[in-house]
Design a protein around this motif. Structure first.
Motif, mmCIF file in Angstrom:
data_model
loop_
_atom_site.group_PDB
_atom_site.id
_atom_site.type_symbol
_atom_site.label_atom_id
_atom_site.label_comp_id
_atom_site.label_asym_id
_atom_site.label_seq_id
_atom_site.Cartn_x
_atom_site.Cartn_y
_atom_site.Cartn_z
ATOM 1 N N THR B 347 -30.363 -92.229 -15.387
ATOM 2 C CA THR B 347 -31.042 -92.388 -14.101
ATOM 3 C C THR B 347 -30.423 -91.432 -13.097
ATOM 4 O O THR B 347 -29.454 -90.756 -13.366
ATOM 5 C CB THR B 347 -30.884 -93.814 -13.553
ATOM 6 N N GLN B 376 -39.138 -89.639 -14.081
ATOM 7 C CA GLN B 376 -40.073 -90.676 -13.669
ATOM 8 C C GLN B 376 -39.590 -91.311 -12.379
ATOM 9 O O GLN B 376 -38.581 -92.006 -12.368
ATOM 10 C CB GLN B 376 -40.178 -91.742 -14.760
ATOM 11 N N LEU B 377 -40.356 -91.076 -11.301
ATOM 12 C CA LEU B 377 -39.983 -91.630 -10.005
ATOM 13 C C LEU B 377 -40.386 -93.089 -9.930
ATOM 14 O O LEU B 377 -41.413 -93.483 -10.469
ATOM 15 C CB LEU B 377 -40.711 -90.887 -8.885
ATOM 16 N N TYR B 378 -39.582 -93.868 -9.246
ATOM 17 C CA TYR B 378 -39.919 -95.265 -8.994
ATOM 18 C C TYR B 378 -40.139 -95.419 -7.499
ATOM 19 O O TYR B 378 -39.190 -95.442 -6.718
ATOM 20 C CB TYR B 378 -38.802 -96.186 -9.486
ATOM 21 N N ILE B 379 -41.400 -95.514 -7.129
ATOM 22 C CA ILE B 379 -41.724 -95.464 -5.708
ATOM 23 C C ILE B 379 -41.292 -96.745 -4.999
ATOM 24 O O ILE B 379 -41.133 -96.750 -3.771
ATOM 25 C CB ILE B 379 -43.236 -95.176 -5.528
ATOM 26 N N HIS B 380 -41.050 -97.818 -5.740
ATOM 27 C CA HIS B 380 -40.621 -99.034 -5.045
ATOM 28 C C HIS B 380 -39.165 -98.911 -4.596
ATOM 29 O O HIS B 380 -38.700 -99.726 -3.817
ATOM 30 C CB HIS B 380 -40.817 -100.274 -5.925
ATOM 31 N N ILE B 396 -48.206 -92.404 3.695
ATOM 32 C CA ILE B 396 -47.643 -92.054 2.379
ATOM 33 C C ILE B 396 -48.802 -91.749 1.454
ATOM 34 O O ILE B 396 -49.717 -92.561 1.301
ATOM 35 C CB ILE B 396 -46.828 -93.218 1.776
ATOM 36 N N TYR B 398 -49.159 -90.878 -2.454
ATOM 37 C CA TYR B 398 -48.383 -90.754 -3.672
ATOM 38 C C TYR B 398 -49.324 -90.662 -4.846
ATOM 39 O O TYR B 398 -50.204 -91.500 -5.003
ATOM 40 C CB TYR B 398 -47.464 -91.971 -3.834
ATOM 41 N N PRO B 400 -48.913 -90.638 -8.812
ATOM 42 C CA PRO B 400 -47.906 -90.675 -9.876
ATOM 43 C C PRO B 400 -48.227 -89.643 -10.954
ATOM 44 O O PRO B 400 -49.353 -89.193 -11.091
ATOM 45 C CB PRO B 400 -48.031 -92.104 -10.422
ATOM 46 N N GLN B 427 -35.311 -93.253 -6.505
ATOM 47 C CA GLN B 427 -34.642 -93.262 -7.818
ATOM 48 C C GLN B 427 -35.565 -92.701 -8.883
ATOM 49 O O GLN B 427 -36.786 -92.806 -8.777
ATOM 50 C CB GLN B 427 -34.298 -94.701 -8.203
ATOM 51 N N GLU B 429 -35.852 -91.870 -13.415
ATOM 52 C CA GLU B 429 -35.289 -91.994 -14.761
ATOM 53 C C GLU B 429 -35.595 -90.727 -15.522
ATOM 54 O O GLU B 429 -36.684 -90.179 -15.386
ATOM 55 C CB GLU B 429 -35.954 -93.175 -15.486
#
Lengths: 411, 560
Positions: B347, B376-380, B396, B398, B400, B427, B429
């Motif tokens: 990560t 792989q972005l984690y938008i949360h 925003i 976005y 994905p 963040q 991965e």
């Protein structure tokens, strides 16, 4: 029976609650052995965040859960931990009921003393609830626990004899991940056995019941899929969920055999080997059904074991599911060969997984081959567990039938 | 080869702006602009006569129905905090963004062919631009030229952070100029000195503008737009206390380009009003004032179209000798940085830090991030904090990523409080790729293109919205819509991210070993499925068997 079971439940819930609140919960949620791209909690939260942003969760490649799962968690996201503990409890209940039901079916097997049989449900409950794999899976909030609960409910309904409920639950399990489709055959065989319909392809009663059950199953599946379509508004979820399971585009390491194989595959053969690997899961259904048609419960165990080992994104939660069945055949313990070796292999591999992952990803001193080797060994051990169980079951049945000692060809 | 003003359909202007900085560094910006009254997209009228406008690009524009084209090749990273804002910013590597015309039906097909053709024209590997690194920003890259329709389906943006700029790219670029590298300011563009700089960027900007003669307002739209092609080279050189054109470029200027209507050299002397900081020779009486990037600057002008500029030797060699030290540089009002946090190959976190150095004004900025699909972005996990408090973005957008099809696109409108630092964290991965998807040097890492921060920064000095012919080119590149703010685009650093790698020497071994485990399972199954158990009588020893044989002959009961 109630008192030890309640005590067991309290202990299990306490362990899970303690781990939920500790700092280990976040660490466990990130472990690749416990979560996979299909059932990670982080991805469920990401899917919900995308839904809030107004973007379809299936437009990217992060979210691979079914639509009903999103909507379930949409409402219960704050109470997620409770949902998972409750599902573990349900599983318990079904397992217990399963065992109590099997008494009548297997009362001919007098080699087991009544005292042994009395404790089997408790042992099954213990094997599942206190299994470290299950605890890790629950604390990581992997949706594998929910899948296991649905399969356990399905087994319970099958054993209780309710064909409709069994069909609906099997459809739900298939909708979640395609592989429980293979459990159709053992469930059908169980019902036929229970209703004293002989499995004869020429008999009309056989076809009549088969069609009835198939209709209930397929009908529920269609209804559930249609419901998802109406909730979501599009068919996007089909390539995202089922296409993802079958084509394996995500090569995140896990405890299965697929990831490294497809990471190192020559492009030319990719489609061929995908088909071979997926076919491998479904292919054993027919021969096993033919061989084990008088023992549908054992067939269910075998099918679940095959699914857990050869599915595209296995996790330790799937392993725990079939391991929970093992005490049901506790009469075989005396005859199990190599059980010490196999259990040592499994324990050692479970201990080595996090070590070699750390060495590869964080320390940089090992490489992917180390982790892959342990994957191979773990799956080999799992194969040995259930082939040994099956072999011993066959031997024991024959021994019981012939009441003589016999010589068996070494394999 | 004179150009009569009455029948002029195209005109060419060139200029060189030199900004000396206190540490002895020089920022040199060359701008070459060709304005042409024509419409490439008019039906039935095929443009075939090219004079000053480069033919290769004209043909590209008409073939692919391109409305605006912006391409830049940059070597090095522009240090905004130390060097100030550049006139025309560009990210490291190659950047290409194009607005297609509304009539295009297959934008992706046109984009693919356009990148391949441009890669041939500029001798660059732009053919690596494909759908996996192209995005369609919804708000960040509005057209710089004329245009009311802003449907972002016709916009494509891509960067190649890994692209290297060298002589091979400079030579075809110079060929686009009307005079080539033979006359005018382009003689200074010699690659052996040019690429010694800390920062080198060459760009081509093509856009439709309205015809302006004698000071017409930019806002008036006439029927037939002209096309303006703007070629610019920015470079930043470290030099010592004394520099000259010859020292910098190993050439001096001898004449203006005969095809140019104006050819000027501007030297920024704002920091040196009395001559106490440095001494510029030859002295020139011409002075010009312009408001550039919210600051009023004074320039010494050397007009190359006038013969007296070249003096007795018929060559212009600007000489600048530093006398004193010091000179504070104006702190840029908007500045951004980006870095990757975290450890291990599983990560990570991308941190983008945006600084607002205005003492009392807050203004919104548009942050655009394009992250490749394998991160792989984690938008949360997206958090925006200013002054250690949560700062929710008002807009925003976005999109994905789809594995192996398109990258992530994140655009946010963030309000920056005055005199503050805003941190945007997300963040991600890292994915394990198929072994054929790695570059030949996988442990070098994978590049993530620069983030783009676009903003209308409030100006300390009133900007002029009227465009006149006398203004230097660099101050009028971006149209100014209002007096109180100017448009700024800041590019952050590109990121270099390591991904976990499989062992590349193992494909055959992996296939064999995995198939072995599957075969063990299959073999055991087959064995157990087809095995029959039978009762086996224990076999008698040899002696007893012989005895039984004899007993059988005699008809007596057998031994057991």
């Amino acid at each position: 029976m109630a008192a030890p079971l309640t005590l067991l439940l309290i202990v299990a819930v306490t362990i899970r609650a303690v781990l939920f609140r500790s700092s280990l919960a976040e660490l466990i949620s990130a472990r690749v052995e416990v979560v996979s791209p299909l059932n990670a909690w982080k991805r469920v939260v990401e899917g919900l965040a995308l839904l809030d942003l107004g973007v379809s969760p299936y437009s990217g490649d992060v979210f691979h859960e079914t639509p009903l799962m999103i909507y379930l968690f949409h409402f219960t996201v704050d109470y997620a931990e409770i949902v998972f503990i409750v599902s573990a409890y349900f599983f318990r209940k079904q397992k217990y009921a399963l065992e109590s039901d099997r008494y009548s079916a297997d009362c001919l097997e007098l080699l087991r003393s009544p005292k042994e049989m009395f404790y089997i449900p408790l042992k099954v409950a213990m094997f599942y609830l206190l299994n470290p794999f299950t605890i890790l899976s629950c604390v990581a909030k992997s949706t594998c626990g929910l899948n296991n609960a649905i399969i356990a409910l399905f087994i319970f309904c099958t054993l209780k004899g309710s064909a409709l409920l069994s069909g609906i639950l099997l459809a739900l399990a298939t909708y979640q991940s395609i592989y429980p489709l293979t459990l159709f055959a053992p469930a059908l065989l169980f019902f036929l056995q229970r209703l004293y319909i002989p499995v004869n392809l020429r008999r009309s009663s056989f076809w009549f019941f088969t069609l009835q059950y198939a209709f209930m199953y397929v009908g529920s599946l269609v209804v559930i899929t249609g419901l998802s379509f109406f909730l979501l508004g599009s068919w996007d979820f089909i390539p995202s969920v089922y296409g993802f399971i079958f084509s394996v585009p995500d090569l995140t390491p896990n405890i299965g055999l697929f990831w490294y194989f497809f990471a190192e595959m020559f492009e030319h053969f990719r489609l061929f080997f995908s088909c071979v690997f997926q076919f491998n899961v479904f292919f054993y259904t027919i021969p096993l059904s033919i061989k084990l048609k008088e023992h549908p419960v054992f067939l269910i165990f075998m099918q679940i074991a095959i699914i857990s080992i050869f599915k595209s994104y296995p996790t330790v939660g799937d392993v725990a599911l079939y391991m929970a069945f093992l005490p049901a055949w506790s009469h075989l313990y005396r005859f199990l060969r190599n059980i010490f070796l196999v259990s040592c292999v499994l324990l050692a591999c479970s201990a080595l997984f996090p070590v070699l992952w750390h060495l590869w990803i964080y320390a940089g001193s090992a490489n992917s081959n180390f982790y892959y080797a342990i994957t191979l060994l773990f799956n080999f051990g799992q194969v040995k567990v259930f082939t040994t169980t099956w072999l011993t079951n066959c031997e024991w049945k024959n021994r019981w039938r012939n009441k003589v000692s016999l010589f068996i060809n070494l394999y | 080869m004179g150009i009569t003003a009455a029948a002029a359909r195209d005109e060419f202007q060139e200029e060189l702006v030199i900004r000396p900085l206190h540490s002895g560094d020089i920022y040199a910006s060359f701008q070459f602009r060709t304005l042409w009254d024509t419409d490439f997209l008019q039906e039935g009228q095929k443009v075939s006569h090219y004079r000053l406008f480069p033919k290769s690009l004209g043909q590209v524009l008409s073939k692919f129905s391109v409305r605006e084209l912006h391409i830049s090749f940059t070597q090095g990273f522009w240090r905004t905090m130390q060097w100030g804002q550049p006139f025309i910013p560009s990210p490291p590597g190659a950047e290409l963004w194009v607005w297609f015309h509304d009539t295009v039906s297959d934008v992706d097909g046109n984009w693919k062919e356009l990148t391949n053709v441009l890669s041939g024209i500029f001798c660059a590997s732009l053919n690596f631009i494909d759908l996996t690194n192209t995005v369609q920003p919804s708000a960040s890259f509005k057209p710089l030229g004329l245009g009311n329709a802003t449907d972002h389906r016709f916009l494509r943006y891509a960067t190649l952070p890994r692209e290297i700029v060298c002589t091979e790219n400079l030579t075809p670029w110079k060929k686009l100029l009307p005079c080539g590298s033979k006359a005018g300011l382009a003689v200074l563009l010699k690659s052996e000195k040019l690429f010694h700089s800390s920062f080198h960027s060459q760009a081509v900007h093509i856009r439709p503008v309205c015809q302006h003669k004698n000071g017409l307002d930019f806002a008036k739209i006439l029927d037939a737009p002209s096309f303006c092609i703007h070629l610019c080279i920015n470079c930043y050189l470290h030099l010592f206390t004394e520099w000259s054109l010859f020292k910098m470029f190993s050439r001096t200027l001898t004449e203006a380009c005969p095809l140019a209507t104006s050819s000027k050299v501007y030297v920024d002397i704002t920091d040196n009003p009395e001559g106490e900081l440095f001494e510029l020779s030859p002295a020139t009486p011409l002075l010009s004032q312009a408001v550039v990037l919210g600051d009023r600057r004074t320039y010494s002008v050397f007009d190359l179209t006038r013969a007296e500029t070249f003096g007795q030797l018929r060559s212009l060699n600007l000489l600048l000798r530093w006398k004193g030290d010091g000179g504070e540089m104006l702190r840029p009002l908007l500045h951004a940085e980006r870095y990757v946090a975290g450890f291990g190959l599983q990560t990570g976190e991308i941190h983008t830090v945006i600084y607002n150095n205005h003492p009392y004004r807050a203004f919104p900025v548009l942050l655009m991030d394009s992250v490749p699909w394998y991160l792989q972005l984690y938008i949360h996990t997206l958090t925006v904090t200013s002054k250690s408090r949560d700062n929710k973005p008002s807009y925003i957008h976005y999109q994905p990523a789809k594995d192996r099809h398109r990258p992530h696109l994140l655009e946010m409108l963030i309000q920056l409080p005055p005199h503050s630092m805003t941190e945007v964290t997300v963040q991600f991965e890292r994915a394990l790729l198929k072994w054929t998807e790695y570059t030949p040097d996988p442990n070098h890492g994978f590049y993530v293109g620069s983030s783009v921060v676009s903003a209308l920064v409030p100006s300390m000095v009133a900007m002029s919205t009227n465009f006149t012919q006398d203004q230097p080119l660099f101050s009028s590149f971006v149209p100014v819509k209002e007096e109180s703010s100017y448009f700024v685009r800041v590019y952050t650093e590109p990121l270099l991210v390591n991904l976990p790698t499989p062992d590349f020497s193992m494909p055959y071994n992996v296939i064999c070993l995995t198939c072995t485990v599957v075969a063990v399972g299959y073999g055991s199954f087959y064995n157990l499925l087809t095995r029959t158990f039978q009762v086996d009588e224990p076999s008698l020893p040899l002696a007893k068997r012989l005895a039984n044989l004899i007993r059988r002959i005699r008809g007596v009961p057998l031994l057991t």
